[in-house]
Design a protein around this motif. Structure first.
Motif, PDB file in Angstrom:
ATOM      1  N   PHE A  22       0.840  -1.193   0.000  1.00 13.92           N
ATOM      2  CA  PHE A  22       0.000   0.000   0.000  1.00 13.92           C
ATOM      3  C   PHE A  22       0.879   1.247   0.000  1.00 13.92           C
ATOM      4  O   PHE A  22       2.051   1.215   0.370  1.00 13.92           O
ATOM      5  CB  PHE A  22      -0.986   0.000   1.168  1.00 13.92           C
ATOM      6  N   GLY A  23       0.250   2.347  -0.423  1.00 17.45           N
ATOM      7  CA  GLY A  23       0.945   3.632  -0.479  1.00 17.45           C
ATOM      8  C   GLY A  23       0.684   4.303  -1.804  1.00 17.45           C
ATOM      9  O   GLY A  23       0.155   3.702  -2.745  1.00 17.45           O
ATOM     10  N   LEU A  24       1.018   5.571  -1.902  1.00 17.48           N
ATOM     11  CA  LEU A  24       0.823   6.329  -3.138  1.00 17.48           C
ATOM     12  C   LEU A  24       1.705   5.775  -4.246  1.00 17.48           C
ATOM     13  O   LEU A  24       2.910   5.589  -4.055  1.00 17.48           O
ATOM     14  CB  LEU A  24       1.136   7.799  -2.894  1.00 17.48           C
ATOM     15  N   LEU A  25       1.093   5.517  -5.391  1.00 15.39           N
ATOM     16  CA  LEU A  25       1.808   4.874  -6.493  1.00 15.39           C
ATOM     17  C   LEU A  25       2.756   5.830  -7.205  1.00 15.39           C
ATOM     18  O   LEU A  25       2.395   6.959  -7.526  1.00 15.39           O
ATOM     19  CB  LEU A  25       0.807   4.327  -7.516  1.00 15.39           C
TER      20      LEU A  25
ATOM     21  N   LYS B  76       8.399   2.678  -6.781  1.00 19.35           N
ATOM     22  CA  LYS B  76       7.910   1.724  -5.783  1.00 19.35           C
ATOM     23  C   LYS B  76       8.217   0.274  -6.153  1.00 19.35           C
ATOM     24  O   LYS B  76       8.098  -0.620  -5.321  1.00 19.35           O
ATOM     25  CB  LYS B  76       6.388   1.888  -5.592  1.00 19.35           C
ATOM     26  N   GLY B  77       8.543   0.004  -7.432  1.00 14.00           N
ATOM     27  CA  GLY B  77       8.981  -1.346  -7.825  1.00 14.00           C
ATOM     28  C   GLY B  77       7.891  -2.393  -7.858  1.00 14.00           C
ATOM     29  O   GLY B  77       8.181  -3.600  -7.820  1.00 14.00           O
TER      30      GLY B  77
ATOM     31  N   HIS C  13       0.410   8.967  -6.757  1.00 13.20           N
ATOM     32  CA  HIS C  13       0.947  10.145  -6.063  1.00 13.20           C
ATOM     33  C   HIS C  13       0.547  11.409  -6.827  1.00 13.20           C
ATOM     34  O   HIS C  13       0.668  11.461  -8.060  1.00 13.20           O
ATOM     35  CB  HIS C  13       2.473  10.046  -5.974  1.00 13.20           C
ATOM     36  N   PRO C  14       0.045  12.446  -6.133  1.00 15.07           N
ATOM     37  CA  PRO C  14      -0.414  13.669  -6.828  1.00 15.07           C
ATOM     38  C   PRO C  14       0.637  14.290  -7.736  1.00 15.07           C
ATOM     39  O   PRO C  14       0.305  14.802  -8.809  1.00 15.07           O
ATOM     40  CB  PRO C  14      -0.762  14.606  -5.666  1.00 15.07           C
ATOM     41  N   ASN C  15       1.897  14.273  -7.319  1.00 16.23           N
ATOM     42  CA  ASN C  15       2.949  14.864  -8.167  1.00 16.23           C
ATOM     43  C   ASN C  15       3.137  14.072  -9.454  1.00 16.23           C
ATOM     44  O   ASN C  15       3.372  14.638 -10.529  1.00 16.23           O
ATOM     45  CB  ASN C  15       4.270  14.934  -7.400  1.00 16.23           C
ATOM     46  N   VAL C  16       3.031  12.741  -9.356  1.00 20.18           N
ATOM     47  CA  VAL C  16       3.125  11.883 -10.537  1.00 20.18           C
ATOM     48  C   VAL C  16       1.906  12.102 -11.422  1.00 20.18           C
ATOM     49  O   VAL C  16       2.012  12.194 -12.649  1.00 20.18           O
ATOM     50  CB  VAL C  16       3.247  10.403 -10.133  1.00 20.18           C
TER      51      VAL C  16
ATOM     52  N   GLY D 238       0.161  11.652 -15.305  1.00 19.07           N
ATOM     53  CA  GLY D 238      -1.163  11.042 -15.279  1.00 19.07           C
ATOM     54  C   GLY D 238      -1.092   9.633 -14.696  1.00 19.07           C
ATOM     55  O   GLY D 238      -0.303   9.353 -13.791  1.00 19.07           O
ATOM     56  N   GLU D 239      -1.898   8.734 -15.238  1.00 13.88           N
ATOM     57  CA  GLU D 239      -1.958   7.357 -14.734  1.00 13.88           C
ATOM     58  C   GLU D 239      -1.097   6.416 -15.573  1.00 13.88           C
ATOM     59  O   GLU D 239      -1.370   5.212 -15.667  1.00 13.88           O
ATOM     60  CB  GLU D 239      -3.408   6.868 -14.735  1.00 13.88           C
ATOM     61  N   LYS D 240      -0.059   6.924 -16.177  1.00  9.88           N
ATOM     62  CA  LYS D 240       0.802   6.119 -17.047  1.00  9.88           C
ATOM     63  C   LYS D 240       1.358   4.895 -16.317  1.00  9.88           C
ATOM     64  O   LYS D 240       1.339   3.776 -16.862  1.00  9.88           O
ATOM     65  CB  LYS D 240       1.941   6.990 -17.564  1.00  9.88           C
ATOM     66  N   TYR D 241       1.830   5.088 -15.100  1.00  9.88           N
ATOM     67  CA  TYR D 241       2.436   3.969 -14.359  1.00  9.88           C
ATOM     68  C   TYR D 241       1.389   2.923 -14.002  1.00  9.88           C
ATOM     69  O   TYR D 241       1.623   1.713 -14.159  1.00  9.88           O
ATOM     70  CB  TYR D 241       3.121   4.497 -13.098  1.00  9.88           C
TER      71      TYR D 241
END
Length: 776
Positions: free
Chosen positions: A199-202, A206-207, A234-237, A242-245
């Motif tokens: 869990f955590g902001l993507l 993060k691997g 993550h807001p900065n990402v 966007g949601e590329k990752y």
């Protein structure tokens, strides 16, 4: 320690705050709640990274726009005027404005209270600017708090920060029971499944892709496996990519035919829901790609709740999972990850042993315990300031020089004195520079106020209009004393409510009676109005007899000062001279009985109004032609001055604990009245023997008001004419009450009187210049 300072109560926490979505916001919010639950009052200052900020809860009292430098100055002013005991900064370079977040240094540089900084990032390869910011941050912070012991070593070796300035406090965790994962699984439709969680902001570092690539081998062995990836991007990402990752991860899941085994929960969950997810987890994994991570809130939570954990060997994980509390696998090694997951699920006994070790190890990291540890650091910092104050950057708006060249005295400004005085008398207290009616009046302050205006009125530079102002004020103060005298008891009342009701049944303290007598004697010797002299002398003689019964040394000293002033006008008054002699002998006997070469004092503790005791002996010795009294007074005064001098400036004994024999002097709170008492005594000693040693100490006491003190902060406020109420460990008390303002005016008047006298050495008098000496 016997003179320990009161515990820190009001803390301002600066950092990101929920509902802003980031790890520091979550940490700060949890920490504020924990500090609040342990009886701290928290003033939260939130950092904004967008124009309109966030919909903060009531915890947040102030907001700073990250890139708006003026907000940092305004925030410092806000904290300095809100009586904050301590500032707790949450630091990460990217959450503050300016190059490498340097704007936060502007705020810290303006603060008047101690600063503790929690470091969320410690870099081993900082840029030159980051290194510069970190070193300045160390100068402005009393302590650094880190959540990794590795960080202590880095800060010490790379940044040259002393180990004594760094405290380790673990990342806080929820206080959850050591429960069975199956209890919560049905809440998320995971009953009967083996649950693996991250869990955590993507974000790409993060691997998570490496875990997904490891799963085909795991699913072959455990087809009932579910891997839950919990957390919003993550807001900065999100802002830059966007949601590329996330799309990349979803595509990878489809390519590996793992859609039945990988669950993405794209949400920033509440604390309660997060705890439920963790509780439902069999095995937790943090596959981060980089070693230089000094803390991880997600790992701390998983470990604290008692989860079996697999992780890559970043710094924080290596510490948290040592001694069998988890399993480490190489970075980006999918094969090793698969083998570790399989091994964990195959060996249930090992997994549960790992869970138990992790849970027990982290019992001191629950948020309640973390808040207690922060409170300990706060109080240690306060204690350090008590013994080793940190001076502020001096503004030097009031500079005073007593040298062979010139004497530059501030003008006598009675504006605040006049504002504190109404038709009844002078009010005791102020809230900042505004009179506070709640506490009413007291004889002590009205007596001192009468002395101030009478002595100031005698200065040569008083104009006719100024004299009228002083007459008006002196009449009010003398009227107050007349009303305060109880004819039946021969004593003065002291405390009066704002509604003009006396608050004592019969009389006030011996001290207040002595101060009243002192002011009446001064009125007899200094007043220019015959009617006032007649009233003051009549009241003086009615109040005099009771003093023969006084045993308190300070009430005796105040009385002696009053009788001495009275005798300057009516030297032939045999009754006054007889009582004067009785009281002087009594005070001298107290010194003679208790004083030693090492402790030339009349009590086992040095407390308040200390300078008045040797002052009274010096005057009495001169009046009564008693050399032994004079010498005792000079000896004790010299001792008092020497024990209250450090680093070439005056350090009055603080009223929090005072100074007990064979103990440690209390350094704070330092009171203006003590500086005034010793200044006047030193001048009296100089007028007796002409030793310039006394002049130097009078200057030192006077300079204390103007910023030559432990903190380089002026207590005198030239804008109002008032004086702040005291010097705390890290700031001045911004209230300008009667006692402190009168202590300042008495001191300033005494310096002007000295200047106008013929006692200064001629080599100085010939070259002395007065500047800004008009009385207003």
């Amino acid at each position: 320690m016997e003179n320990s300072y009161p515990n820190i109560r009001t803390v301002s926490v600066i950092g990101n705050y929920l509902p802003r979505k980031c790890g520091i916001a979550t940490f700060t919010s949890d920490l504020v709640q924990s500090l609040t639950s342990t009886d701290h009052t928290c003033i939260t200052i939130a950092m904004n990274d967008k124009k309109n900020g966030y919909d903060y809860p009531s915890d947040v009292q102030f907001e700073i726009s990250q890139e708006k430098l003026t907000d940092y100055y305004t925030a410092a002013d806000y904290l300095n005027t809100h009586e904050v005991d301590m500032v707790l900064l949450q630091h990460e370079f990217g959450i503050f404005g300016g190059p490498s977040g340097e704007y936060i240094l502007t705020l810290l540089n303006e603060l008047k209270m101690p600063v503790v900084t929690t470091l969320h990032t410690v870099l081993t390869n900082p840029s030159p600017k980051q290194l510069q910011v970190m070193k300045r941050l160390a100068q402005l912070s009393d302590r650094f708090v880190v959540m990794s012991k590795t960080a202590i070593q880095i800060l010490n070796t790379l940044y040259d920060i002393p180990r004594g300035q760094i405290d380790f406090i673990p990342h806080g965790i929820p206080d959850m029971p050591f429960g069975d994962p199956n209890y919560y699984k049905d809440e998320f439709d995971l009953l009967g499944r083996k649950v693996l969680l991250t869990f955590g902001l993507l974000s790409p570092n993060k691997g998570i892709e490496h875990v997904i690539k490891s799963l085909p081998d795991v699913v072959k062995r455990f087809p009932d496996l579910s891997y839950v990836v919990l957390g919003a991007t993550h807001p900065n990402v999100l802002k830059t990519e966007g949601e590329k990752y996330r799309r990349h991860l979803r595509q990878l899941v489809e390519d590996l035919d793992l859609t039945e085994h990988v669950i993405f929960k794209n949400e920033f969950v509440s604390f309660e829901k997060l705890c439920h997810y963790l509780s439902a987890t069999d095995l937790y994994i943090t596959p981060y790609n980089q070693a230089e991570q000094i803390t991880s809130g997600t790992l701390a939570y998983a470990a604290g709740i008692g989860k079996a954990i697999i992780s890559t060997p970043y710094w924080y994980a290596k510490e948290m999972l040592s001694d069998g509390r988890g399993k480490l696998v190489p970075f980006k090694d999918e094969k090793a990850m698969a083998e570790a997951v399989i091994e964990m699920f195959d060996d249930e006994a090992m997994r549960h042993k790992m869970r138990k070790r992790s849970y027990e190890y982290n019992r001191n990291a629950t948020w309640t315990e973390v808040a207690r540890q922060y409170a300990d650091v706060f109080n240690e910092v306060r204690s350090d300031h008590n013994q080793r104050p940190r001076p502020h950057n001096a503004s030097h708006e009031n500079q005073f020089s007593f040298s062979d060249v010139h004497l530059n005295l501030p003008r006598i400004n009675i504006n605040h004195l006049a504002k504190m005085t109404d038709s009844t008398g002078i009010l005791q207290h102020a809230k900042f520079s505004v009179a506070n009616r709640f506490h009413g009046y007291c004889t002590d302050d009205n007596a001192r106020a009468l002395i101030v205006v009478l002595k100031a009125q005698r200065l040569s530079r008083i104009s006719g209009s100024d004299s009228a102002k002083f007459n008006n004020l002196s009449n009010r103060y003398l009227s107050f004393l007349l009303h305060a005298f109880n004819e039946e008891t021969g004593r003065f009342y002291n405390f009066m409510s704002y509604s003009r009701l006396w608050l004592e049944e019969l009389s006030g303290s011996e001290d207040s009676h002595g101060r009243a007598l002192w002011s009446l004697g001064t009125a007899v010797s200094h007043s220019k109005q015959n009617s006032d002299i007649t009233l003051a002398s009549t009241l003086f003689m009615r109040a005099l007899p009771i003093t023969e019964s006084f045993e308190s040394p300070r009430s005796i000293a105040f009385s002696l000062l009053g009788i001495d002033a009275y005798l300057n006008t009516f030297s032939g008054d045999s009754k006054a001279r007889r009582i004067y002699s009785v009281l002087a002998e009594r005070l001298f006997a107290m010194f003679d009985e208790h004083s030693t070469d090492e402790w030339p004092w009349l009590e086992e503790i040095v407390t308040y109004s200390n300078g008045k005791l040797p002052h009274a002996l010096i005057l009495a010795g001169e009046t009564l032609k008693r050399n032994d009294m004079q010498q005792m007074g000079l000896k004790s005064l010299r001792w008092l001055l020497e024990i209250q001098k450090e680093d070439e400036h005056f350090v009055p004994i603080g009223n929090h604990g005072w100074y007990k024999r064979n103990s440690v002097k209390a350094r704070f709170d330092q009171q203006p009245l003590e500086a005034n008492n010793l200044l006047e005594a030193a001048i009296a000693a100089y007028e007796l023997d002409g030793d310039e040693y006394w002049l130097d100490h009078a200057r030192s006491c006077f300079s204390w008001f103007l910023g030559k003190n432990d903190l380089n902060l002026s207590l005198y406020n030239p804008k109002t004419g008032g004086c702040r109420d005291g010097l705390h460990i890290d700031s001045v008390n911004l209230n300008e009450g009667a006692e402190s303002t009168l202590a300042w005016l008495l001191s300033l008047t005494a310096m002007y009187q000295l200047l106008e006298s013929d006692t200064l050495p001629s080599k100085k008098m010939d070259r002395v210049k007065l500047q800004n000496s008009k009385i207003v």
